[in-house]
Design a protein around this motif. Sequence first.
Motif, PDB file in Angstrom:
ATOM      1  N   VAL A 120     -53.994  35.922 -49.726  1.00 33.86           N
ATOM      2  CA  VAL A 120     -53.610  37.233 -49.186  1.00 33.86           C
ATOM      3  C   VAL A 120     -53.468  37.116 -47.679  1.00 33.86           C
ATOM      4  O   VAL A 120     -54.371  36.617 -47.011  1.00 33.86           O
ATOM      5  CB  VAL A 120     -54.685  38.302 -49.495  1.00 33.86           C
ATOM      6  N   GLU A 121     -52.338  37.567 -47.180  1.00 37.21           N
ATOM      7  CA  GLU A 121     -52.200  37.581 -45.728  1.00 37.21           C
ATOM      8  C   GLU A 121     -52.458  38.994 -45.248  1.00 37.21           C
ATOM      9  O   GLU A 121     -52.273  39.952 -45.988  1.00 37.21           O
ATOM     10  CB  GLU A 121     -50.801  37.108 -45.338  1.00 37.21           C
ATOM     11  N   GLU A 122     -52.840  39.083 -43.978  1.00 35.18           N
ATOM     12  CA  GLU A 122     -53.251  40.375 -43.431  1.00 35.18           C
ATOM     13  C   GLU A 122     -52.206  41.465 -43.663  1.00 35.18           C
ATOM     14  O   GLU A 122     -52.507  42.557 -44.053  1.00 35.18           O
ATOM     15  CB  GLU A 122     -53.531  40.242 -41.928  1.00 35.18           C
ATOM     16  N   TYR A 123     -50.945  41.092 -43.433  1.00 35.56           N
ATOM     17  CA  TYR A 123     -49.907  42.116 -43.543  1.00 35.56           C
ATOM     18  C   TYR A 123     -49.675  42.565 -44.984  1.00 35.56           C
ATOM     19  O   TYR A 123     -49.095  43.602 -45.235  1.00 35.56           O
ATOM     20  CB  TYR A 123     -48.589  41.628 -42.933  1.00 35.56           C
ATOM     21  N   GLU A 124     -50.184  41.776 -45.928  1.00 36.63           N
ATOM     22  CA  GLU A 124     -50.010  42.146 -47.333  1.00 36.63           C
ATOM     23  C   GLU A 124     -51.002  43.219 -47.755  1.00 36.63           C
ATOM     24  O   GLU A 124     -50.843  43.855 -48.772  1.00 36.63           O
ATOM     25  CB  GLU A 124     -50.199  40.931 -48.232  1.00 36.63           C
ATOM     26  N   MET A 125     -52.074  43.361 -46.977  1.00 34.50           N
ATOM     27  CA  MET A 125     -53.106  44.304 -47.385  1.00 34.50           C
ATOM     28  C   MET A 125     -52.798  45.683 -46.816  1.00 34.50           C
ATOM     29  O   MET A 125     -52.370  45.819 -45.678  1.00 34.50           O
ATOM     30  CB  MET A 125     -54.466  43.828 -46.892  1.00 34.50           C
ATOM     31  N   ILE A 126     -53.008  46.692 -47.638  1.00 31.37           N
ATOM     32  CA  ILE A 126     -52.781  48.047 -47.126  1.00 31.37           C
ATOM     33  C   ILE A 126     -54.113  48.764 -47.066  1.00 31.37           C
ATOM     34  O   ILE A 126     -54.993  48.550 -47.908  1.00 31.37           O
ATOM     35  CB  ILE A 126     -51.775  48.826 -48.003  1.00 31.37           C
ATOM     36  N   THR A 127     -54.289  49.559 -46.046  1.00 34.81           N
ATOM     37  CA  THR A 127     -55.580  50.245 -45.893  1.00 34.81           C
ATOM     38  C   THR A 127     -55.577  51.523 -46.718  1.00 34.81           C
ATOM     39  O   THR A 127     -54.542  52.073 -47.009  1.00 34.81           O
ATOM     40  CB  THR A 127     -55.850  50.584 -44.417  1.00 34.81           C
TER      41      THR A 127
ATOM     42  N   GLY B  58     -57.885  52.333 -56.630  1.00 35.83           N
ATOM     43  CA  GLY B  58     -57.957  50.897 -56.358  1.00 35.83           C
ATOM     44  C   GLY B  58     -58.622  50.090 -57.454  1.00 35.83           C
ATOM     45  O   GLY B  58     -59.108  50.624 -58.449  1.00 35.83           O
ATOM     46  N   LEU B  59     -58.638  48.786 -57.189  1.00 35.80           N
ATOM     47  CA  LEU B  59     -59.100  47.821 -58.188  1.00 35.80           C
ATOM     48  C   LEU B  59     -60.571  48.005 -58.549  1.00 35.80           C
ATOM     49  O   LEU B  59     -60.942  47.958 -59.721  1.00 35.80           O
ATOM     50  CB  LEU B  59     -58.856  46.408 -57.638  1.00 35.80           C
TER      51      LEU B  59
ATOM     52  N   PHE C  83     -68.207  44.432 -55.940  1.00 35.20           N
ATOM     53  CA  PHE C  83     -67.162  44.100 -54.966  1.00 35.20           C
ATOM     54  C   PHE C  83     -67.811  43.995 -53.589  1.00 35.20           C
ATOM     55  O   PHE C  83     -68.263  44.984 -53.043  1.00 35.20           O
ATOM     56  CB  PHE C  83     -66.052  45.161 -54.987  1.00 35.20           C
ATOM     57  N   HIS C  84     -67.870  42.759 -53.073  1.00 39.06           N
ATOM     58  CA  HIS C  84     -68.586  42.545 -51.805  1.00 39.06           C
ATOM     59  C   HIS C  84     -67.755  42.912 -50.585  1.00 39.06           C
ATOM     60  O   HIS C  84     -68.296  43.366 -49.593  1.00 39.06           O
ATOM     61  CB  HIS C  84     -69.005  41.070 -51.702  1.00 39.06           C
ATOM     62  N   ASP C  85     -66.469  42.652 -50.651  1.00 39.34           N
ATOM     63  CA  ASP C  85     -65.639  42.883 -49.459  1.00 39.34           C
ATOM     64  C   ASP C  85     -64.303  43.469 -49.897  1.00 39.34           C
ATOM     65  O   ASP C  85     -63.301  42.766 -50.013  1.00 39.34           O
ATOM     66  CB  ASP C  85     -65.442  41.535 -48.731  1.00 39.34           C
ATOM     67  N   TYR C  86     -64.322  44.766 -50.163  1.00 42.18           N
ATOM     68  CA  TYR C  86     -63.079  45.389 -50.618  1.00 42.18           C
ATOM     69  C   TYR C  86     -62.792  46.626 -49.768  1.00 42.18           C
ATOM     70  O   TYR C  86     -62.541  47.712 -50.263  1.00 42.18           O
ATOM     71  CB  TYR C  86     -63.222  45.747 -52.111  1.00 42.18           C
ATOM     72  N   ARG C  87     -62.854  46.397 -48.454  1.00 47.47           N
ATOM     73  CA  ARG C  87     -62.594  47.510 -47.546  1.00 47.47           C
ATOM     74  C   ARG C  87     -61.098  47.817 -47.494  1.00 47.47           C
ATOM     75  O   ARG C  87     -60.684  48.904 -47.218  1.00 47.47           O
ATOM     76  CB  ARG C  87     -63.097  47.168 -46.146  1.00 47.47           C
ATOM     77  N   GLN C  88     -60.313  46.785 -47.750  1.00 46.83           N
ATOM     78  CA  GLN C  88     -58.866  46.972 -47.725  1.00 46.83           C
ATOM     79  C   GLN C  88     -58.307  46.691 -49.106  1.00 46.83           C
ATOM     80  O   GLN C  88     -58.682  45.690 -49.727  1.00 46.83           O
ATOM     81  CB  GLN C  88     -58.248  45.996 -46.723  1.00 46.83           C
ATOM     82  N   ARG C  89     -57.406  47.548 -49.511  1.00 46.51           N
ATOM     83  CA  ARG C  89     -56.806  47.348 -50.845  1.00 46.51           C
ATOM     84  C   ARG C  89     -55.675  46.335 -50.773  1.00 46.51           C
ATOM     85  O   ARG C  89     -55.035  46.161 -49.739  1.00 46.51           O
ATOM     86  CB  ARG C  89     -56.256  48.678 -51.366  1.00 46.51           C
ATOM     87  N   LEU C  90     -55.441  45.688 -51.908  1.00 46.07           N
ATOM     88  CA  LEU C  90     -54.289  44.789 -51.996  1.00 46.07           C
ATOM     89  C   LEU C  90     -53.027  45.631 -52.163  1.00 46.07           C
ATOM     90  O   LEU C  90     -53.108  46.840 -52.351  1.00 46.07           O
ATOM     91  CB  LEU C  90     -54.429  43.874 -53.221  1.00 46.07           C
TER      92      LEU C  90
END
Lengths: 280, 131
Positions: free
Chosen positions: A273-280, A142-143, A166-173
Amino acid sequence: MILLQIKNQSNPLNISGVLFFGTMGMLALAIGLVLFIIFHQRRVIRYQLQLKEMEEEQQKILLNASIRWQEEERQRIAADLHDDAGPLLATARLYLNENLVKQDINTQLQAIYNAKQIIDDTIQLIRNISHSLMPPTLKNFGLESAVNDLFQKITGSGSMNASSRFHDYRQRLRPEQELLVFRVIQELVNNILKHSNASFIHVTQNYNADKFFIRLHHDGRGITQADVERLNKSALGLGLKNIQSRARVLQAKIDFEKDMSQTYYKVTLEVPVEEYEMIT
Amino acid sequence: MLIISVLMAVYLIYSLITFSNNSFDSVPSGITAMLFFFYCIFYLFERVKDPTSLFLYSSPAFWVVVAIIIYSAGTFFPFIYAQNYINKPDFNQEYKLIHSTLYVIKNFLFGAAMLISDKTVKSSYTMNKKK
């Protein structure tokens, strides 16, 4: 009321004048309004056309910049392969020629060892080229890891102190978004290294209200939005144009500004970024 | 807008029923002229606001609206004076002159609108035929 007053008028004095001037006034008003509307619309249409032309011009500049960048990148890869990989493989071939079988065993072993060394170097070189095209850390971890990796290399060189948080990067783009964001960061860092004479770079990441923020601070000589707009109109600033064309693909907003304290320069990348765009 | 139109229609029907005099009825005529005038201006402003609309004068509706604007603006004063002074020869002459001129202009503009409309129909017909 006015109509009633007119009705009650008993003296027809000056009726002819009122009728004439009243009618003329009303006609002038009507024609004036119609003309105003026509000219106003023409002005609006002309303005819209100008705006469209400017937008097309901007698109053309960005497209040219993107093509030029691609060509430069191809030339760089071609040069790397031709100047580095080519001679290495040619040297390895020299070691492994037909006469090797006629040599004594020690010479043969030495030649094979040298050829092996050269082939290892070539593998490493090709790996480096491949990594520069698509960093494996970015793909696999990841980034955050890719940025940390990049910054470790910069800090390790001793020229500058680079850090990230990175403060909030629990989910990857999404992978393509990550790559574009990473390329933007890489280009910004590259520009800072080349032009700013900064002593540190700090990158922070945040996620707020369906927006992914990347902020980059440095204490060197930077640029503001006005400089960016000026460079956009000129043939200079290829890197900046690439950043903008990538931001456009991401549908992101990018701002170049001086910090409130007037000490640091700040670049903010705001990616929707929309929720569905993010992958876990 | 719709409420004003309904109220106006009601008033016009009422004045039609109650009007007994054989003379000209100035109040409904004047109000109608003004109402048409404001409606047409409102229509043009709405068209200008629409970013997708092309040049106004290339549409037949524009010329129809301009005809109504000019006629209703020009006849407003003659209409409101007509009830009291229509029987006076001087006024009558002036009234007829203004009204007839505006009537000709209105019809001329209607004709222009029809010509533009005809051209549009013809060009699309030719295009279809070429296909």
